[in-house]
Design a protein around this motif. Structure first.
Motif, PDB file in Angstrom:
ATOM      1  N   GLU A 256      -1.802   6.796   6.777  1.00 49.75           N
ATOM      2  CA  GLU A 256      -2.140   5.402   6.487  1.00 49.75           C
ATOM      3  C   GLU A 256      -1.425   4.462   7.447  1.00 49.75           C
ATOM      4  O   GLU A 256      -1.995   3.486   7.925  1.00 49.75           O
ATOM      5  CB  GLU A 256      -1.745   5.057   5.044  1.00 49.75           C
ATOM      6  CG  GLU A 256      -2.691   5.644   4.014  1.00 49.75           C
ATOM      7  CD  GLU A 256      -2.184   5.431   2.594  1.00 49.75           C
ATOM      8  OE1 GLU A 256      -2.877   5.863   1.672  1.00 49.75           O
ATOM      9  OE2 GLU A 256      -1.113   4.828   2.429  1.00 49.75           O
TER      10      GLU A 256
ATOM     11  N   THR B  12       0.214  11.726   3.650  1.00 51.63           N
ATOM     12  CA  THR B  12      -0.809  10.707   3.405  1.00 51.63           C
ATOM     13  C   THR B  12      -0.338   9.347   3.912  1.00 51.63           C
ATOM     14  O   THR B  12      -1.069   8.621   4.579  1.00 51.63           O
ATOM     15  CB  THR B  12      -1.125  10.599   1.895  1.00 51.63           C
ATOM     16  OG1 THR B  12      -1.475  11.891   1.413  1.00 51.63           O
ATOM     17  CG2 THR B  12      -2.255   9.633   1.630  1.00 51.63           C
ATOM     18  N   LEU B  13       0.900   9.039   3.582  1.00 53.43           N
ATOM     19  CA  LEU B  13       1.500   7.758   4.004  1.00 53.43           C
ATOM     20  C   LEU B  13       1.494   7.603   5.515  1.00 53.43           C
ATOM     21  O   LEU B  13       1.140   6.544   6.038  1.00 53.43           O
ATOM     22  CB  LEU B  13       2.958   7.732   3.547  1.00 53.43           C
ATOM     23  CG  LEU B  13       3.279   6.977   2.284  1.00 53.43           C
ATOM     24  CD1 LEU B  13       4.748   7.136   1.986  1.00 53.43           C
ATOM     25  CD2 LEU B  13       2.949   5.514   2.479  1.00 53.43           C
TER      26      LEU B  13
ATOM     27  N   GLU C 262       0.833  -1.203   0.000  1.00 49.15           N
ATOM     28  CA  GLU C 262       0.000   0.000   0.000  1.00 49.15           C
ATOM     29  C   GLU C 262       0.874   1.262   0.000  1.00 49.15           C
ATOM     30  O   GLU C 262       0.605   2.214  -0.721  1.00 49.15           O
ATOM     31  CB  GLU C 262      -0.905   0.006   1.236  1.00 49.15           C
ATOM     32  CG  GLU C 262      -1.990  -1.060   1.204  1.00 49.15           C
ATOM     33  CD  GLU C 262      -2.912  -0.866   0.011  1.00 49.15           C
ATOM     34  OE1 GLU C 262      -3.359   0.269  -0.205  1.00 49.15           O
ATOM     35  OE2 GLU C 262      -3.159  -1.859  -0.696  1.00 49.15           O
TER      36      GLU C 262
ATOM     37  N   THR D 206       1.184   4.269  -2.851  1.00 47.89           N
ATOM     38  CA  THR D 206       0.979   5.691  -2.577  1.00 47.89           C
ATOM     39  C   THR D 206       2.153   6.497  -3.112  1.00 47.89           C
ATOM     40  O   THR D 206       1.978   7.554  -3.716  1.00 47.89           O
ATOM     41  CB  THR D 206       0.832   5.929  -1.059  1.00 47.89           C
ATOM     42  OG1 THR D 206      -0.303   5.197  -0.595  1.00 47.89           O
ATOM     43  CG2 THR D 206       0.640   7.409  -0.742  1.00 47.89           C
TER      44      THR D 206
END
Ligand SMILES: [Zn+2]
Ligand SMILES: [Zn+2]
Length: 86
Positions: A83, A79-80, A15, A19
Motif C-alpha cells: 500500500e 500488505t502495508l 489507512e 490495516t
C-alpha cells in the motif's frame, strides 16, 4: 490546482493504522495503539526501502512481539508495504 488525488500523510497514516488494527465494515478509525504503530512503520518504511531486514522489523512493530511476529502480522506488514509503495 487540486491536491485531491495526492494522498496526504495523514490519510496514509490512517489507512496504514486501519490495516494494522484490522479492517472491518463501518470501522473508520484505528485504536491509539495501532495509530502509534502505523506512525513508526510508515517512517521506517520510507527511511529503509533498501533494507533487507525491513519486513521482519516492521512485522515486529506491528505484532508488538519480541522478534517473533506471528503470521497474521507478517501478512499485514507485506500488505502495508504494498500500500505504501503503490
Ligand atoms: Zn488497534
Ligand atoms: Zn502478531
Amino acid at each position: 490546482m487540486s491536491t485531491a488525488t495526492i494522498p496526504s500523510r495523514a490519510n496514509l497514516l490512517r489507512e496504514a493504522s486501519l490495516t494494522i488494527c484490522g479492517r472491518r465494515e463501518g470501522k473508520t478509525k484505528a485504536c491509539n495503539s495501532c495509530l502509534r504503530k502505523a506512525d513508526a512503520v510508515v517512517r521506517l518504511a520510507r527511511a529503509g526501502e533498501q533494507n533487507r531486514d525491513l519486513v521482519p522489523r516492521l512485522a515486529d512493530i506491528v505484532c508488538g512481539s519480541a522478534s517473533q511476529p506471528c503470521r497474521a502480522c507478517w501478512y499485514k506488514t507485506t500488505t502495508l508495504l504494498l500500500e505504501l509503495r503503490g
